[in-house]
Design a protein around this motif. Structure first.
Motif, mmCIF file in Angstrom:
data_model
loop_
_atom_site.group_PDB
_atom_site.id
_atom_site.type_symbol
_atom_site.label_atom_id
_atom_site.label_comp_id
_atom_site.label_asym_id
_atom_site.label_seq_id
_atom_site.Cartn_x
_atom_site.Cartn_y
_atom_site.Cartn_z
ATOM 1 N N ASP A 7 -13.381 4.546 -10.430
ATOM 2 C CA ASP A 7 -12.965 5.688 -9.621
ATOM 3 C C ASP A 7 -12.698 5.205 -8.199
ATOM 4 O O ASP A 7 -12.657 4.022 -7.941
ATOM 5 N N TRP A 8 -12.523 6.134 -7.264
ATOM 6 C CA TRP A 8 -12.194 5.776 -5.886
ATOM 7 C C TRP A 8 -13.388 5.236 -5.115
ATOM 8 O O TRP A 8 -13.224 4.652 -4.056
ATOM 9 N N GLU A 9 -14.610 5.425 -5.605
ATOM 10 C CA GLU A 9 -15.784 5.090 -4.807
ATOM 11 C C GLU A 9 -16.705 4.031 -5.398
ATOM 12 O O GLU A 9 -17.596 3.553 -4.707
ATOM 13 N N THR A 10 -16.519 3.644 -6.630
ATOM 14 C CA THR A 10 -17.470 2.761 -7.293
ATOM 15 C C THR A 10 -17.053 1.297 -7.176
ATOM 16 O O THR A 10 -15.905 0.954 -7.479
ATOM 17 N N ALA A 11 -17.988 0.452 -6.729
ATOM 18 C CA ALA A 11 -17.726 -0.983 -6.697
ATOM 19 C C ALA A 11 -17.376 -1.449 -8.105
ATOM 20 O O ALA A 11 -17.929 -0.962 -9.087
ATOM 21 N N GLY A 12 -16.438 -2.361 -8.195
ATOM 22 C CA GLY A 12 -15.982 -2.844 -9.490
ATOM 23 C C GLY A 12 -14.801 -2.056 -10.029
ATOM 24 O O GLY A 12 -14.202 -2.444 -11.025
ATOM 25 N N SER A 13 -14.458 -0.942 -9.365
ATOM 26 C CA SER A 13 -13.290 -0.174 -9.788
ATOM 27 C C SER A 13 -12.038 -1.024 -9.599
ATOM 28 O O SER A 13 -11.975 -1.887 -8.723
ATOM 29 N N ILE A 14 -11.048 -0.765 -10.424
ATOM 30 C CA ILE A 14 -9.806 -1.534 -10.373
ATOM 31 C C ILE A 14 -8.681 -0.604 -9.952
ATOM 32 O O ILE A 14 -8.499 0.475 -10.524
ATOM 33 N N ARG A 15 -7.953 -1.040 -8.936
ATOM 34 C CA ARG A 15 -6.857 -0.253 -8.376
ATOM 35 C C ARG A 15 -5.552 -1.021 -8.531
ATOM 36 O O ARG A 15 -5.532 -2.252 -8.473
ATOM 37 N N ILE A 16 -4.489 -0.278 -8.704
ATOM 38 C CA ILE A 16 -3.148 -0.866 -8.775
ATOM 39 C C ILE A 16 -2.354 -0.319 -7.597
ATOM 40 O O ILE A 16 -2.237 0.897 -7.426
ATOM 41 N N TRP A 17 -1.819 -1.227 -6.783
ATOM 42 C CA TRP A 17 -1.072 -0.868 -5.582
ATOM 43 C C TRP A 17 0.417 -1.072 -5.800
ATOM 44 O O TRP A 17 0.815 -2.006 -6.491
ATOM 45 N N GLN A 18 1.236 -0.225 -5.206
ATOM 46 C CA GLN A 18 2.684 -0.429 -5.177
ATOM 47 C C GLN A 18 3.047 -0.638 -3.712
ATOM 48 O O GLN A 18 2.779 0.231 -2.884
ATOM 49 N N TYR A 19 3.626 -1.791 -3.405
ATOM 50 C CA TYR A 19 3.933 -2.114 -2.018
ATOM 51 C C TYR A 19 5.294 -2.769 -1.887
ATOM 52 O O TYR A 19 5.888 -3.215 -2.870
ATOM 53 N N THR A 20 5.779 -2.813 -0.646
ATOM 54 C CA THR A 20 6.999 -3.524 -0.303
ATOM 55 C C THR A 20 6.706 -4.387 0.905
ATOM 56 O O THR A 20 6.200 -3.888 1.918
ATOM 57 N N ILE A 21 7.008 -5.668 0.799
ATOM 58 C CA ILE A 21 6.855 -6.566 1.941
ATOM 59 C C ILE A 21 8.182 -6.611 2.690
ATOM 60 O O ILE A 21 8.251 -6.362 3.874
ATOM 61 N N VAL A 22 9.221 -6.941 1.983
ATOM 62 C CA VAL A 22 10.592 -6.862 2.482
ATOM 63 C C VAL A 22 11.391 -6.238 1.354
ATOM 64 O O VAL A 22 10.920 -6.159 0.225
ATOM 65 N N LYS A 23 12.597 -5.780 1.658
ATOM 66 C CA LYS A 23 13.402 -5.073 0.651
ATOM 67 C C LYS A 23 13.397 -5.756 -0.711
ATOM 68 O O LYS A 23 13.226 -5.124 -1.726
ATOM 69 N N ALA A 24 13.544 -7.077 -0.711
ATOM 70 C CA ALA A 24 13.665 -7.801 -1.979
ATOM 71 C C ALA A 24 12.331 -8.205 -2.579
ATOM 72 O O ALA A 24 12.287 -8.815 -3.632
ATOM 73 N N MET A 25 11.227 -7.860 -1.911
ATOM 74 C CA MET A 25 9.930 -8.312 -2.405
ATOM 75 C C MET A 25 8.977 -7.139 -2.534
ATOM 76 O O MET A 25 8.408 -6.675 -1.557
ATOM 77 N N GLU A 26 8.841 -6.662 -3.746
ATOM 78 C CA GLU A 26 7.938 -5.564 -4.033
ATOM 79 C C GLU A 26 6.906 -6.057 -5.029
ATOM 80 O O GLU A 26 7.107 -7.056 -5.700
ATOM 81 N N GLY A 27 5.807 -5.344 -5.125
ATOM 82 C CA GLY A 27 4.790 -5.757 -6.071
ATOM 83 C C GLY A 27 3.879 -4.623 -6.448
ATOM 84 O O GLY A 27 3.891 -3.562 -5.840
ATOM 85 N N SER A 28 3.105 -4.856 -7.478
ATOM 86 C CA SER A 28 2.076 -3.892 -7.888
ATOM 87 C C SER A 28 0.899 -4.670 -8.470
ATOM 88 O O SER A 28 0.721 -4.750 -9.667
ATOM 89 N N PRO A 29 0.111 -5.272 -7.558
ATOM 90 C CA PRO A 29 -1.031 -6.053 -8.027
ATOM 91 C C PRO A 29 -2.150 -5.165 -8.546
ATOM 92 O O PRO A 29 -2.279 -4.010 -8.148
ATOM 93 N N ARG A 30 -2.933 -5.722 -9.427
ATOM 94 C CA ARG A 30 -4.149 -5.056 -9.896
ATOM 95 C C ARG A 30 -5.307 -5.801 -9.274
ATOM 96 O O ARG A 30 -5.398 -7.029 -9.381
ATOM 97 N N GLU A 31 -6.186 -5.053 -8.601
ATOM 98 C CA GLU A 31 -7.263 -5.668 -7.843
ATOM 99 C C GLU A 31 -8.580 -4.940 -8.076
ATOM 100 O O GLU A 31 -8.604 -3.737 -8.293
ATOM 101 N N GLU A 32 -9.661 -5.707 -8.023
ATOM 102 C CA GLU A 32 -11.002 -5.145 -8.139
ATOM 103 C C GLU A 32 -11.623 -5.089 -6.742
ATOM 104 O O GLU A 32 -11.507 -6.024 -5.963
ATOM 105 N N VAL A 33 -12.273 -3.968 -6.444
ATOM 106 C CA VAL A 33 -12.827 -3.758 -5.110
ATOM 107 C C VAL A 33 -14.355 -3.771 -5.147
ATOM 108 O O VAL A 33 -14.965 -3.330 -6.117
ATOM 109 N N SER A 34 -14.961 -4.332 -4.086
ATOM 110 C CA SER A 34 -16.416 -4.266 -3.943
ATOM 111 C C SER A 34 -16.739 -3.902 -2.493
ATOM 112 O O SER A 34 -15.911 -4.083 -1.595
ATOM 113 N N PHE A 35 -17.960 -3.392 -2.276
ATOM 114 C CA PHE A 35 -18.346 -2.848 -0.979
ATOM 115 C C PHE A 35 -19.694 -3.381 -0.533
ATOM 116 O O PHE A 35 -20.581 -3.595 -1.340
ATOM 117 N N ASP A 36 -19.824 -3.558 0.767
ATOM 118 C CA ASP A 36 -21.109 -3.826 1.406
ATOM 119 C C ASP A 36 -21.238 -2.746 2.476
ATOM 120 O O ASP A 36 -20.733 -2.900 3.597
#
Length: 152
Positions: free
Chosen positions: A48-77
């Protein structure tokens, strides 16, 4: 040439450390609204949005020709206001064996310092140092700060 390394940069933000940490800790679904030039969307793939170990997929653009959608795991201190993101798959992971941005938010006056450390390991020597991703994160952080400081 070393395959692994880290890039460290520190930004001075107008927003408080608590407010900025909260966005990344439990409200990252707001990031596309705050930084729409760079982030088009974010979804929870597991957890979910608050639990450490949750996995999020982002959609981003760095430059017009470079877009991505990485899958990342998040942790918190929570005690030290540190967010760690571990890259799992996506375009970034086609270049890097390790892709790990770490934010640390430290109070400073009415704002805070946001220290970004990007740890990485390239898959082979021809892969560039991930400066373009650091630039993306810095611009995104500044956009979020601007939005948060307008909300105050």
């Amino acid at each position: 040439m070393a395959l692994h390394g880290k890039i460290v940069t520190t930004l001075e933000l107008k927003s408080s450390a608590e407010k900025f940490y909260k966005v990344w800790r439990s409200e990252s679904f707001h990031v596309p609204k705050h930084a729409s030039k760079h982030i088009q969307g974010v979804d929870v793939h597991a957890g979910d949005w608050e639990t450490a170990g949750s996995i999020r997929i982002w959609q981003y653009t760095i430059v017009k020709a470079m877009e991505g959608s990485p899958r990342e795991e998040v942790s918190f201190d929570d005690e030290n206001r540190i967010i760690t993101i571990n890259g799992l798959e996506g375009d970034i992971m086609k270049l890097y064996k390790v892709y790990k941005p770490i934010w640390k938010f430290t109070p400073k006056g009415s704002g805070c310092l946001a220290k970004l450390t990007l740890e990485y390991e390239k898959l082979h020597p021809d892969v560039p140092v991930p400066e373009i991703y650091v630039d993306l994160i810095v611009h995104m952080t500044k956009d979020i700060d601007e939005a948060l400081s307008m909300d105050s």
